[in-house]
Write a protein that holds these residues in place. Structure first.
Motif, PDB file in Angstrom:
ATOM      1  N   GLN A 104     -22.208 -16.054  -8.928  1.00  0.00           N
ATOM      2  CA  GLN A 104     -23.273 -16.366  -8.145  1.00  0.00           C
ATOM      3  C   GLN A 104     -23.775 -16.925  -8.588  1.00  0.00           C
ATOM      4  OE1 GLN A 104     -24.723 -13.779  -6.004  1.00  0.00           O
ATOM      5  NE2 GLN A 104     -25.628 -15.231  -5.265  1.00  0.00           N
ATOM      6  N   LEU A 105     -23.737 -18.040  -9.571  1.00  0.00           N
ATOM      7  CA  LEU A 105     -24.349 -19.372  -9.829  1.00  0.00           C
ATOM      8  C   LEU A 105     -23.696 -20.419  -8.893  1.00  0.00           C
ATOM      9  CD1 LEU A 105     -26.226 -21.542 -11.148  1.00  0.00           C
ATOM     10  CD2 LEU A 105     -24.987 -21.411 -13.611  1.00  0.00           C
ATOM     11  N   ILE A 106     -22.206 -20.321  -8.697  1.00  0.00           N
ATOM     12  CA  ILE A 106     -21.453 -21.158  -8.191  1.00  0.00           C
ATOM     13  C   ILE A 106     -22.216 -21.145  -6.190  1.00  0.00           C
ATOM     14  CG2 ILE A 106     -19.609 -21.923  -7.130  1.00  0.00           C
ATOM     15  CD1 ILE A 106     -18.187 -20.860  -9.963  1.00  0.00           C
ATOM     16  N   ASP A 107     -22.495 -19.933  -6.442  1.00  0.00           N
ATOM     17  CA  ASP A 107     -22.661 -19.846  -4.932  1.00  0.00           C
ATOM     18  C   ASP A 107     -23.889 -20.563  -4.479  1.00  0.00           C
ATOM     19  OD1 ASP A 107     -20.218 -18.397  -4.102  1.00  0.00           O
ATOM     20  OD2 ASP A 107     -21.522 -16.328  -4.878  1.00  0.00           O
ATOM     21  N   ASP A 108     -25.103 -20.059  -5.847  1.00  0.00           N
ATOM     22  CA  ASP A 108     -26.287 -20.511  -5.489  1.00  0.00           C
ATOM     23  C   ASP A 108     -26.065 -22.243  -6.028  1.00  0.00           C
ATOM     24  OD1 ASP A 108     -27.283 -18.304  -5.673  1.00  0.00           O
ATOM     25  OD2 ASP A 108     -27.789 -18.005  -7.610  1.00  0.00           O
ATOM     26  N   MET A 109     -25.172 -22.644  -6.345  1.00  0.00           N
ATOM     27  CA  MET A 109     -25.196 -23.996  -6.393  1.00  0.00           C
ATOM     28  C   MET A 109     -24.449 -24.475  -5.105  1.00  0.00           C
ATOM     29  SD  MET A 109     -23.291 -24.630 -10.412  1.00  0.00           S
ATOM     30  CE  MET A 109     -22.963 -26.292  -9.778  1.00  0.00           C
ATOM     31  N   LEU A 110     -23.870 -24.248  -4.692  1.00  0.00           N
ATOM     32  CA  LEU A 110     -23.385 -24.912  -2.890  1.00  0.00           C
ATOM     33  C   LEU A 110     -24.656 -24.598  -1.574  1.00  0.00           C
ATOM     34  CD1 LEU A 110     -19.352 -23.439  -3.329  1.00  0.00           C
ATOM     35  CD2 LEU A 110     -20.375 -24.924  -3.588  1.00  0.00           C
ATOM     36  N   ALA A 111     -24.993 -23.258  -1.925  1.00  0.00           N
ATOM     37  CA  ALA A 111     -26.173 -23.236  -1.012  1.00  0.00           C
ATOM     38  C   ALA A 111     -27.240 -23.922  -1.272  1.00  0.00           C
ATOM     39  CB  ALA A 111     -26.379 -21.965  -0.819  1.00  0.00           C
ATOM     40  N   LEU A 112     -27.330 -23.890  -2.850  1.00  0.00           N
ATOM     41  CA  LEU A 112     -29.027 -25.617  -2.357  1.00  0.00           C
ATOM     42  C   LEU A 112     -28.359 -27.167  -2.138  1.00  0.00           C
ATOM     43  CD1 LEU A 112     -31.538 -26.466  -4.216  1.00  0.00           C
ATOM     44  CD2 LEU A 112     -30.089 -26.621  -6.312  1.00  0.00           C
ATOM     45  N   ALA A 113     -27.213 -27.163  -2.868  1.00  0.00           N
ATOM     46  CA  ALA A 113     -26.647 -28.419  -1.674  1.00  0.00           C
ATOM     47  C   ALA A 113     -26.353 -28.428  -0.255  1.00  0.00           C
ATOM     48  CB  ALA A 113     -25.083 -28.865  -2.588  1.00  0.00           C
ATOM     49  N   HIS A 114     -25.895 -27.523   0.149  1.00  0.00           N
ATOM     50  CA  HIS A 114     -25.832 -27.201   1.650  1.00  0.00           C
ATOM     51  C   HIS A 114     -27.032 -27.445   2.206  1.00  0.00           C
ATOM     52  CE1 HIS A 114     -24.820 -26.198   5.348  1.00  0.00           C
ATOM     53  NE2 HIS A 114     -25.416 -25.213   5.595  1.00  0.00           N
ATOM     54  N   ILE A 115     -28.508 -27.326   1.264  1.00  0.00           N
ATOM     55  CA  ILE A 115     -29.856 -26.868   1.922  1.00  0.00           C
ATOM     56  C   ILE A 115     -29.998 -28.131   1.540  1.00  0.00           C
ATOM     57  CG2 ILE A 115     -32.034 -26.553   1.448  1.00  0.00           C
ATOM     58  CD1 ILE A 115     -30.808 -23.405   0.972  1.00  0.00           C
ATOM     59  N   THR A 116     -29.462 -29.279   0.994  1.00  0.00           N
ATOM     60  CA  THR A 116     -30.324 -30.304   0.944  1.00  0.00           C
ATOM     61  C   THR A 116     -29.823 -31.545   2.042  1.00  0.00           C
ATOM     62  OG1 THR A 116     -30.149 -30.497  -1.489  1.00  0.00           O
ATOM     63  CG2 THR A 116     -30.278 -32.506  -0.342  1.00  0.00           C
ATOM     64  N   ARG A 117     -28.571 -31.103   2.492  1.00  0.00           N
ATOM     65  CA  ARG A 117     -28.122 -31.474   3.531  1.00  0.00           C
ATOM     66  C   ARG A 117     -28.405 -30.889   5.138  1.00  0.00           C
ATOM     67  NH1 ARG A 117     -23.764 -30.538   0.706  1.00  0.00           N
ATOM     68  NH2 ARG A 117     -22.118 -29.220   2.250  1.00  0.00           N
ATOM     69  N   THR A 118     -28.613 -29.860   4.963  1.00  0.00           N
ATOM     70  CA  THR A 118     -28.943 -29.517   6.698  1.00  0.00           C
ATOM     71  C   THR A 118     -30.218 -30.263   7.331  1.00  0.00           C
ATOM     72  OG1 THR A 118     -28.117 -27.499   5.585  1.00  0.00           O
ATOM     73  CG2 THR A 118     -29.735 -27.408   7.694  1.00  0.00           C
ATOM     74  N   PRO A 119     -29.292 -30.555   8.714  1.00  0.00           N
ATOM     75  CA  PRO A 119     -30.682 -31.092   9.340  1.00  0.00           C
ATOM     76  C   PRO A 119     -32.251 -30.303  10.171  1.00  0.00           C
ATOM     77  CG  PRO A 119     -28.672 -30.906  10.733  1.00  0.00           C
ATOM     78  CD  PRO A 119     -28.519 -30.688   9.301  1.00  0.00           C
ATOM     79  N   ILE A 120     -32.993 -30.689  10.210  1.00  0.00           N
ATOM     80  CA  ILE A 120     -34.657 -29.744  10.394  1.00  0.00           C
ATOM     81  C   ILE A 120     -34.230 -29.667  11.682  1.00  0.00           C
ATOM     82  CG2 ILE A 120     -36.876 -28.766  10.209  1.00  0.00           C
ATOM     83  CD1 ILE A 120     -36.866 -30.407   7.664  1.00  0.00           C
TER      84      ILE A 120
END
Length: 392
Positions: free
Chosen positions: A218-234
């Motif tokens: 779950q921690l790995i999934d959350d880490m990847l999700a956090l990294a993905h959100i940082t790069r996601t355009p609005i």
């Protein structure tokens, strides 16, 4: 008496002329006049100080006869057309090179002179040395170019860092998941096939291993999700936050055993990214549900209030709360204020909320008292006017 009055008028006129001459003589700017042929007929003393040459050399000449630089043919044509039409002009800018080889910048303005019968008599006006102003403008322009170059360089470095982060994220995903799956898989096999051959303590150890591998996954999934959100355009559009909160609350309640009384203020809308705002509300409402498990009458509210700097959205619960001394840790990745055995979680959810709100140029913060619930607030500043779209 008539003679006395005439003398008074003459004296007043002389005094006025003297005042004008003093002002014109000692001013840093200068006063000029041209005759009907647009030839210079007068310069005040400021001309000599500003032009670095004897202004008498310009008398009897037109402006275009002077050693002027920095004026294009089109600018000359526009200037002469204004003069031919007997129109006033402002801030005609040009350069003159001094005997020492330095370039000075000047700005002149003028208006036509007409006689009592409407006959054109020439032009008069003022001139200023704007070399200092031009030097400042040039310095600002160079500074802007330097800053733009630095921004481009930093942007390139940031893009490279983001690519490296993305590559690292995938590497982490692959390199950590594989051994983790092996550990969890073998532990699960032992638990299912050989539990009868193991004593109670061994079975408990296997359960702990399985729980730990699940938390790590779950921690790995959350880490990847956090990294993905940082790069996601609005992608902003009109979002019905009230409806979104109700939908998210229904989903959260479906996965929780204890029932929560949930209230969402009606009619709340904002211009934001619907997908990212859903993630914000999912994290905040899941937290609210989680930390109200021990409440006798759990209650969660989503609403809007007026803040000192504009509207503030909030999620309030009557759960266990937290000590405000540790509030600054809340939005840092992997920071937790409660033991995992008491409340599960990876410490990534609120960090995700903070990054999404920051992407919307907003702020997020929390207020709480231990055993008296918590309130999480965030702002979504209104962006520049855009074409209206239907709410989602």
């Amino acid at each position: 008496t008539d003679i006395t009055e005439s003398e008074k008028v003459a004296a007043a006129l002389r005094k006025s002329e003297e005042r004008f001459r003093d002002i014109a003589e000692f001013s840093n700017d200068w006063y000029w006049e041209q005759d009907v042929e647009l030839r210079f007929s007068f310069f005040s003393g400021g001309m000599a100080r500003a032009a670095f040459y004897d202004p008498s050399a310009a008398l009897g000449k037109c402006r275009w006869d002077l050693p002027i630089e920095g004026v294009s043919e089109a600018q000359w044509a526009e200037h002469r057309e204004a003069l031919d039409q007997r129109l006033p002009f402002r801030d005609f800018v040009y350069q003159i090179r001094t005997p020492a080889g330095d370039v000075r910048w000047y700005s002149v303005s003028g208006k036509p002179i007409f006689g009592a019968d409407g006959t054109f008599l020439g032009y008069r006006g003022t001139g200023s040395d704007i070399t200092g102003q031009k030097a400042s403008e040039n310095a600002i322009r160079l500074l802007n170019l330097t800053l733009e170059q630095k921004v481009r360089e930093r942007t390139l470095r940031l893009e490279a860092s983001n690519r490296e982060l993305e590559a690292f994220s995938y590497s982490v995903s692959h390199d950590l998941r594989s051994p983790l799956r092996s550990i969890g898989g073998f532990a699960q096999v032992l638990r299912q096939r050989h539990a009868a051959q193991l004593d109670r303590q061994a079975v408990e150890h296997l359960d702990r291993i399985l729980a730990a591998t699940h938390r790590m996954a779950q921690l790995i999934d959350d880490m990847l999700a956090l990294a993905h959100i940082t790069r996601t355009p609005i992608h902003r559009r009109q979002v019905d936050l009230s409806a979104l909160a109700l939908a998210v609350a229904e989903e959260v309640q479906a996965h929780e055993l204890h029932r929560v009384h949930f209230l969402a203020a009606p009619g709340l809308v904002a211009r934001a990214d619907p997908s990212l705002l859903r993630i914000v509300l999912e994290n905040l409402l899941r937290n609210a549900w989680k930390f109200t498990r021990r409440s006798s009458s759990p209650r969660v509210e989503f609403g809007l209030r007026d803040g000192p700097h504009g509207p503030e959205y909030f999620v309030h619960d009557n759960g266990v709360g937290f000590d405000m001394r540790y509030a600054e840790k809340l939005f840092r990745p992997f920071q937790r204020l409660h033991l995992h055995d008491d409340f599960e979680g990876s410490g990534i959810g609120l960090a995700t909320v903070q990054r999404i709100v920051a992407q919307h140029a907003g702020e997020v913060w929390a207020q709480s008292t231990p055993a008296d619930g918590a309130t999480f607030c965030f702002t979504l500043p209104t962006p520049p006017a855009e074409a209206p779209e239907p709410a989602t």
